[in-house]
Design a protein around this motif. Structure first.
Motif, PDB file in Angstrom:
ATOM      1  N   UNK A  78       6.567 -11.469  -0.192  1.00 45.81           N
ATOM      2  CA  UNK A  78       7.560 -10.407  -0.103  1.00 45.81           C
ATOM      3  C   UNK A  78       7.181  -9.201  -0.943  1.00 45.81           C
ATOM      4  N   UNK A  79       5.873  -9.013  -1.099  1.00 40.89           N
ATOM      5  CA  UNK A  79       5.371  -7.944  -1.959  1.00 40.89           C
ATOM      6  C   UNK A  79       4.882  -6.734  -1.185  1.00 40.89           C
ATOM      7  N   UNK A  80       4.118  -5.913  -1.872  1.00 38.26           N
ATOM      8  CA  UNK A  80       3.599  -4.670  -1.293  1.00 38.26           C
ATOM      9  C   UNK A  80       2.095  -4.787  -1.094  1.00 38.26           C
ATOM     10  N   UNK A 123       8.235  -6.418  -7.419  1.00 36.48           N
ATOM     11  CA  UNK A 123       7.571  -7.165  -6.368  1.00 36.48           C
ATOM     12  C   UNK A 123       6.070  -7.248  -6.677  1.00 36.48           C
ATOM     13  N   UNK A 124       5.401  -8.323  -6.260  1.00 36.65           N
ATOM     14  CA  UNK A 124       3.948  -8.379  -6.438  1.00 36.65           C
ATOM     15  C   UNK A 124       3.273  -7.290  -5.612  1.00 36.65           C
ATOM     16  N   UNK A 125       2.214  -6.720  -6.156  1.00 35.37           N
ATOM     17  CA  UNK A 125       1.516  -5.624  -5.492  1.00 35.37           C
ATOM     18  C   UNK A 125       0.042  -6.005  -5.310  1.00 35.37           C
ATOM     19  N   UNK A 180      -5.429 -10.365   1.277  1.00 37.77           N
ATOM     20  CA  UNK A 180      -4.506  -9.532   0.515  1.00 37.77           C
ATOM     21  C   UNK A 180      -3.235  -9.253   1.312  1.00 37.77           C
ATOM     22  N   UNK A 181      -3.400  -8.912   2.567  1.00 39.90           N
ATOM     23  CA  UNK A 181      -2.258  -8.575   3.416  1.00 39.90           C
ATOM     24  C   UNK A 181      -1.359  -9.788   3.614  1.00 39.90           C
ATOM     25  N   UNK A 182      -1.968 -10.949   3.893  1.00 37.14           N
ATOM     26  CA  UNK A 182      -1.192 -12.165   4.116  1.00 37.14           C
ATOM     27  C   UNK A 182      -0.448 -12.597   2.859  1.00 37.14           C
ATOM     28  N   UNK A 183      -1.131 -12.520   1.703  1.00 39.64           N
ATOM     29  CA  UNK A 183      -0.511 -12.948   0.458  1.00 39.64           C
ATOM     30  C   UNK A 183       0.647 -12.029   0.073  1.00 39.64           C
ATOM     31  N   UNK A 184       0.460 -10.728   0.278  1.00 44.61           N
ATOM     32  CA  UNK A 184       1.540  -9.783  -0.016  1.00 44.61           C
ATOM     33  C   UNK A 184       2.748 -10.048   0.872  1.00 44.61           C
TER      34      UNK A 184
END
Length: 298
Positions: free
Chosen positions: A45-47, A13-15, A37-41
């Motif tokens: 579906x990342x961390x 997953x993207x981090x 950062x929070x929105x993009x994660x």
């Protein structure tokens, strides 16, 4: 035993990460970066990870760290635990520095800021130009780079305070090829040529701090398995140094996104000294998290 500066196992997953320093209160500029950062994660579906960059033990305080958690929680941001705190990973930075030393790429630098300033002023008084980095700071003089090992041992034996600097020319020769990074941000996009030489012999460690920003952020991003670095445009040029350190240390390269900066009334980027843009002050004025999103353009 020193903590090895090894990259985290690859993630499926993207981090993403937000990495504030607890040396003041968060402001709207921090809110923009944290929310992005929070929105993009979340969208990918990342961390989303939080890192506390408290390597400057003289200026960072537990009170400011607590305030960071409070402000981010108020914004509705959730992060994985435990939080990585730089002050708990000094061994990892030392291990990375030792590797660069073993490669013959690091030298002790004994000149104080005052001596460097005087040297530059004397040089420029004659109408000559002293090279400066993208932030406007003068390059460190080459005196210490060319000292013999015997001279260095004598100075260190006398207790002379010193930093450790990267021999940029030698490091670039060792890499032996052009560097670049993938950029997806608000300025230039695509494959960006990286020219670390624009920074001169950067500091890797000081007598009053076990690691520089350049070294610690490179080790931290690898250690946390960060795949996407989203940060302000003020750090765009610094990415060249981080790419060089990644190559030298055999660390993975994230994708970068440098976002727009929020500017104050004076046209400069917001600072922690401007209380009027602080999240705590705005919250006390009755603003909501939705208001903060509107103010930062999200």
């Amino acid at each position: 035993m020193a903590e090895e500066a090894m990259p985290a196992p690859p993630s499926d997953k993207p981090v993403y990460r937000f990495a504030p320093s607890p040396n003041g209160l968060l402001h709207l500029g921090h809110a923009l970066s944290a929310l992005l950062n929070h929105d993009m994660a979340k969208k990918a579906g990342g961390r989303f990870l939080l890192r506390i960059e408290d390597i400057d033990l003289a200026r960072c305080t537990p009170e400011f760290e607590t305030a960071i958690y409070r402000d981010l929680g108020w914004l509705g941001i959730e992060w994985e635990k435990p939080v990585r705190r730089q002050s708990e990973h000094f061994d990892a930075y030392r291990a990375a520095l030792d590797r660069l030393m073993e490669m013959g790429l690091v030298y002790p630098a004994f000149m104080t800021r005052g001596k460097v300033k005087a040297r530059v002023a004397a040089h420029e008084a004659d109408g000559k130009i002293w090279p400066r980095d993208p932030d406007g700071s003068p390059f460190y003089p080459q005196d210490d780079r060319h000292r013999s090992e015997a001279e260095r041992r004598v100075l260190i034996g006398r207790g002379s305070r010193h930093a450790f600097r990267l021999d940029m020319a030698k490091a670039l020769r060792l890499v032996g090829r052009p560097l670049s990074w993938m950029e997806t941000g608000d300025g230039e996009r695509g494959e960006i040529p990286a020219d670390p030489s624009l920074w001169g012999d950067v500091v890797l460690s000081r007598s009053d701090a076990p690691s520089s920003y350049h070294l610690s952020v490179t080790v931290d991003d690898a250690g946390q398995g960060i795949t996407h670095v989203v940060r302000g445009l003020d750090l765009f040029e610094a990415t060249a140094v981080h790419r060089l350190l990644q190559e030298l240390l055999g660390l993975p390269q994230p994708i970068y996104r440098h976002h727009r900066l929020l500017l104050g009334a004076d046209g400069r980027k917001l600072s922690k000294s401007e209380g009027s843009t602080g999240l705590a002050a705005l919250r006390d004025q009755g603003l909501s998290p939705a208001d903060i999103r509107r103010l930062v353009g999200l």
